[in-house]
Design a protein around this motif. Structure first.
Motif, PDB file in Angstrom:
ATOM      1  N   ARG A 145      -3.968  10.322 -20.172  1.00  0.00           N
ATOM      2  CA  ARG A 145      -3.572   8.609 -19.826  1.00  0.00           C
ATOM      3  C   ARG A 145      -3.888   8.948 -18.939  1.00  0.00           C
ATOM      4  O   ARG A 145      -5.076   7.553 -18.375  1.00  0.00           O
ATOM      5  N   LEU A 146      -3.818   9.329 -17.830  1.00  0.00           N
ATOM      6  CA  LEU A 146      -4.026   8.707 -16.337  1.00  0.00           C
ATOM      7  C   LEU A 146      -5.369   9.970 -16.304  1.00  0.00           C
ATOM      8  O   LEU A 146      -6.117   8.830 -15.090  1.00  0.00           O
ATOM      9  N   ARG A 147      -5.728  10.631 -16.655  1.00  0.00           N
ATOM     10  CA  ARG A 147      -7.057  11.071 -16.942  1.00  0.00           C
ATOM     11  C   ARG A 147      -8.551   9.319 -16.886  1.00  0.00           C
ATOM     12  O   ARG A 147      -9.078   9.059 -16.915  1.00  0.00           O
ATOM     13  N   MET A 148      -8.026   8.974 -18.330  1.00  0.00           N
ATOM     14  CA  MET A 148      -8.560   7.767 -18.509  1.00  0.00           C
ATOM     15  C   MET A 148      -8.231   6.270 -17.500  1.00  0.00           C
ATOM     16  O   MET A 148      -9.285   6.091 -17.340  1.00  0.00           O
ATOM     17  N   SER A 162     -15.438   4.484   0.331  1.00  0.00           N
ATOM     18  CA  SER A 162     -13.770   5.659   0.355  1.00  0.00           C
ATOM     19  C   SER A 162     -13.765   6.225  -1.028  1.00  0.00           C
ATOM     20  O   SER A 162     -13.102   6.823  -1.546  1.00  0.00           O
ATOM     21  N   ARG A 163     -13.084   4.993  -1.843  1.00  0.00           N
ATOM     22  CA  ARG A 163     -12.562   4.553  -3.083  1.00  0.00           C
ATOM     23  C   ARG A 163     -12.831   5.085  -4.108  1.00  0.00           C
ATOM     24  O   ARG A 163     -11.933   5.760  -4.269  1.00  0.00           O
ATOM     25  N   GLN A 164     -14.771   5.623  -4.218  1.00  0.00           N
ATOM     26  CA  GLN A 164     -14.868   6.601  -5.250  1.00  0.00           C
ATOM     27  C   GLN A 164     -14.936   7.554  -5.144  1.00  0.00           C
ATOM     28  O   GLN A 164     -14.853   8.995  -5.649  1.00  0.00           O
ATOM     29  N   GLU A 165     -14.763   8.302  -4.000  1.00  0.00           N
ATOM     30  CA  GLU A 165     -14.808   9.219  -3.699  1.00  0.00           C
ATOM     31  C   GLU A 165     -13.628   9.591  -3.405  1.00  0.00           C
ATOM     32  O   GLU A 165     -12.972  11.119  -4.506  1.00  0.00           O
ATOM     33  N   ASN A 166     -12.414   8.616  -3.406  1.00  0.00           N
ATOM     34  CA  ASN A 166     -11.196   9.264  -3.841  1.00  0.00           C
ATOM     35  C   ASN A 166     -11.130   9.237  -5.548  1.00  0.00           C
ATOM     36  O   ASN A 166     -10.199  10.322  -5.867  1.00  0.00           O
ATOM     37  N   GLY A 172     -10.972  14.960 -10.322  1.00  0.00           N
ATOM     38  CA  GLY A 172     -11.318  15.759 -10.485  1.00  0.00           C
ATOM     39  C   GLY A 172     -10.553  16.876 -10.600  1.00  0.00           C
ATOM     40  O   GLY A 172     -10.670  18.248 -11.158  1.00  0.00           O
ATOM     41  N   ALA A 173      -9.099  16.601  -9.613  1.00  0.00           N
ATOM     42  CA  ALA A 173      -7.679  17.374  -9.934  1.00  0.00           C
ATOM     43  C   ALA A 173      -7.049  17.229 -10.687  1.00  0.00           C
ATOM     44  O   ALA A 173      -6.588  18.116 -11.795  1.00  0.00           O
ATOM     45  N   ILE A 174      -6.912  15.894 -11.519  1.00  0.00           N
ATOM     46  CA  ILE A 174      -6.571  15.325 -12.996  1.00  0.00           C
ATOM     47  C   ILE A 174      -7.070  16.404 -13.888  1.00  0.00           C
ATOM     48  O   ILE A 174      -6.544  17.446 -15.208  1.00  0.00           O
ATOM     49  N   SER A 175      -8.565  16.596 -13.656  1.00  0.00           N
ATOM     50  CA  SER A 175      -9.157  17.282 -15.066  1.00  0.00           C
ATOM     51  C   SER A 175      -8.795  18.487 -15.052  1.00  0.00           C
ATOM     52  O   SER A 175      -8.863  19.403 -15.992  1.00  0.00           O
ATOM     53  N   LYS A 176      -8.365  19.077 -14.255  1.00  0.00           N
ATOM     54  CA  LYS A 176      -8.657  20.582 -13.714  1.00  0.00           C
ATOM     55  C   LYS A 176      -6.785  21.013 -14.278  1.00  0.00           C
ATOM     56  O   LYS A 176      -6.572  21.768 -15.286  1.00  0.00           O
TER      57      LYS A 176
END
Length: 424
Positions: A145-148, A162-166, A172-176
């Motif tokens: 759910r967090l990834r969604m 900067s928000r887009q980069e974050n 990416g980290a959640i997907s990993k």
């Protein structure tokens, strides 16, 4: 955007309340614990209390950001910081999920006291008639759910901010984390399959070997019939003898077994996968037949078997499982089989600039699948010059010599006799 960011906070708070309910009602219930052994209790609830502690710290960090300003500037940097750190507890929890489900099913079928007490707890108004498995699935549901939610935030974020980069880093980290969870589930299922298979195997006149390994997986299993001759007879001139066999092909090993009563499998022979060759026997009138050769079996001797498959497609599966090693068409590189990659030890450390972005250090020997004529090795962990490493000799070199010896025998032909196999 504010609604999307705030949903990360509210959904985490709701998730934490559910975890608290799971802990207070089920995990810490002394009446339920009295119906279980310590091992079953640990397997059933795993590290869910650690997951709850991580969620509590994560929610605290989110609320601190909200309290700092009524207008939420960003939360993705907080998500990223936890995803690359404490969220590893989710991988540990999901790794145990298969055993968790099996333990729950077994207890419900065999432990009357447990099932009765569990039904009583589930009937409490605060549980809202939800069964225990619904609560046990919460951690993995939360991470997906967090990834969604992060995908939704990224979709609404302005380009180049900067928000887009974050958001991209957090996503990416959640997907990993999710990929690691899925990989751990697959590895646990493979290991569980190896354990069940090991319990069926019987090493009677063959030296036993350990099968359970994190790196080993069962790739192909099938029933075949060995065509042989009766004692004192000659094949194709006397009445043949048919022996049912069961072949088990692992990522690095082939086991030849014979089915016995009670689903047992008696091991007759085995060999490293790279030392197995299969060749079709042309016989249009008969059933699909192929010759299976072990260049070095469990005794270090070459053996040959004539096997019949139930169908042509079945035979093709086994022939395709043992491709002829060597250079691929239109490729000057030496292509190694995945089950027999050559390995190297770093003899000279190098910076990424010298090795196409890959740095070499004195650590575990890397594997390579390709060896180019220009002197580059390609594979794991990347591409690097051959002069920076030295090849690890041993079993890989021995198997390579055996295959070269077999090619020499095939080239010379049977008329010149049968030389003995080379020594390791």
């Amino acid at each position: 955007m504010q609604e999307s960011l705030f949903e990360v906070v509210t959904s985490e708070a709701s998730y934490l309340r559910s975890l608290q309910l799971l802990t207070d009602t089920f995990v810490l219930s002394q009446a339920l614990r009295d119906t279980l052994t310590p091992r079953d209790h640990h397997t059933l609830f795993s590290n869910v209390q650690r997951v709850q502690e991580v969620s509590k710290r994560f929610l605290g960090a989110l609320l601190s950001r909200v309290r700092a300003s009524p207008h939420i500037n960003d939360l993705c940097d907080v998500v990223h910081a936890h995803a690359v750190g404490p969220f590893s507890v989710y991988v540990d929890y999901v790794r145990n999920q298969q055993y968790q489900e099996e333990t729950y099913s077994r207890l419900m079928d065999t432990n009357v006291r447990f099932s009765a007490e569990l039904r009583r707890l589930q009937s409490l108004p605060k549980c809202e008639r939800l069964p225990l498995p619904s609560f046990l699935l919460l951690p993995f549901q939360r991470i997906t759910r967090l990834r969604m939610l992060l995908q939704n935030i990224l979709h609404q974020t302005e380009e180049g901010s900067s928000r887009q980069e974050n958001a991209q880093r957090a996503l990416g980290a959640i997907s990993k984390i999710i990929e690691r969870c899925s990989a751990e589930v697959g590895r646990m299922k493979q290991t569980e399959e190896l354990i069940r298979l090991t319990q069926r195997l019987r090493f009677h006149k063959v030296k036993a070997l350990p099968l359970v390994s994190w790196s080993r997986r069962l790739e192909l299993q099938g029933e075949l019939t060995e065509l042989g001759c009766r004692r004192g007879g000659v094949l194709f001139t006397s009445r043949p003898r048919f022996t049912p066999l069961c072949l088990l092909l692992f990522s690095d090993l082939l086991l030849i077994t014979q089915p016995k009563s009670g689903q047992r499998l008696q091991v007759l022979d085995y060999a490293h996968r790279s030392l197995v060759q299969a060749q079709q026997v042309p016989d249009p009138s008969g059933p699909p037949t192929f010759r299976l050769s072990l260049l070095s079996n469990h005794q270090g001797r070459p053996t040959h078997r004539l096997l019949q498959a139930s169908s042509l497609s079945d035979m093709q599966r086994w022939l395709g499982a043992f491709p002829t090693p060597g250079p691929l068409p239109c490729s000057p590189d030496t292509i190694y089989e995945d089950c027999d990659c050559s390995q190297d030890l770093c003899s000279e450390t190098s910076a990424p600039a010298k090795t196409e972005g890959q740095s070499l250090e004195s650590r575990a020997p890397p594997k390579h699948l390709h060896k180019s004529p220009e002197g580059w090795l390609k594979g794991l962990p990347g591409a690097f010059p051959a002069q920076l490493v030295c090849e690890v000799t041993g079993e890989h070199e021995r198997r390579r010599h055996l295959r070269q010896h077999q090619k020499l025998l095939e080239t010379v032909g049977p008329s010149s006799g049968t030389p003995s196999a080379p020594q390791p």
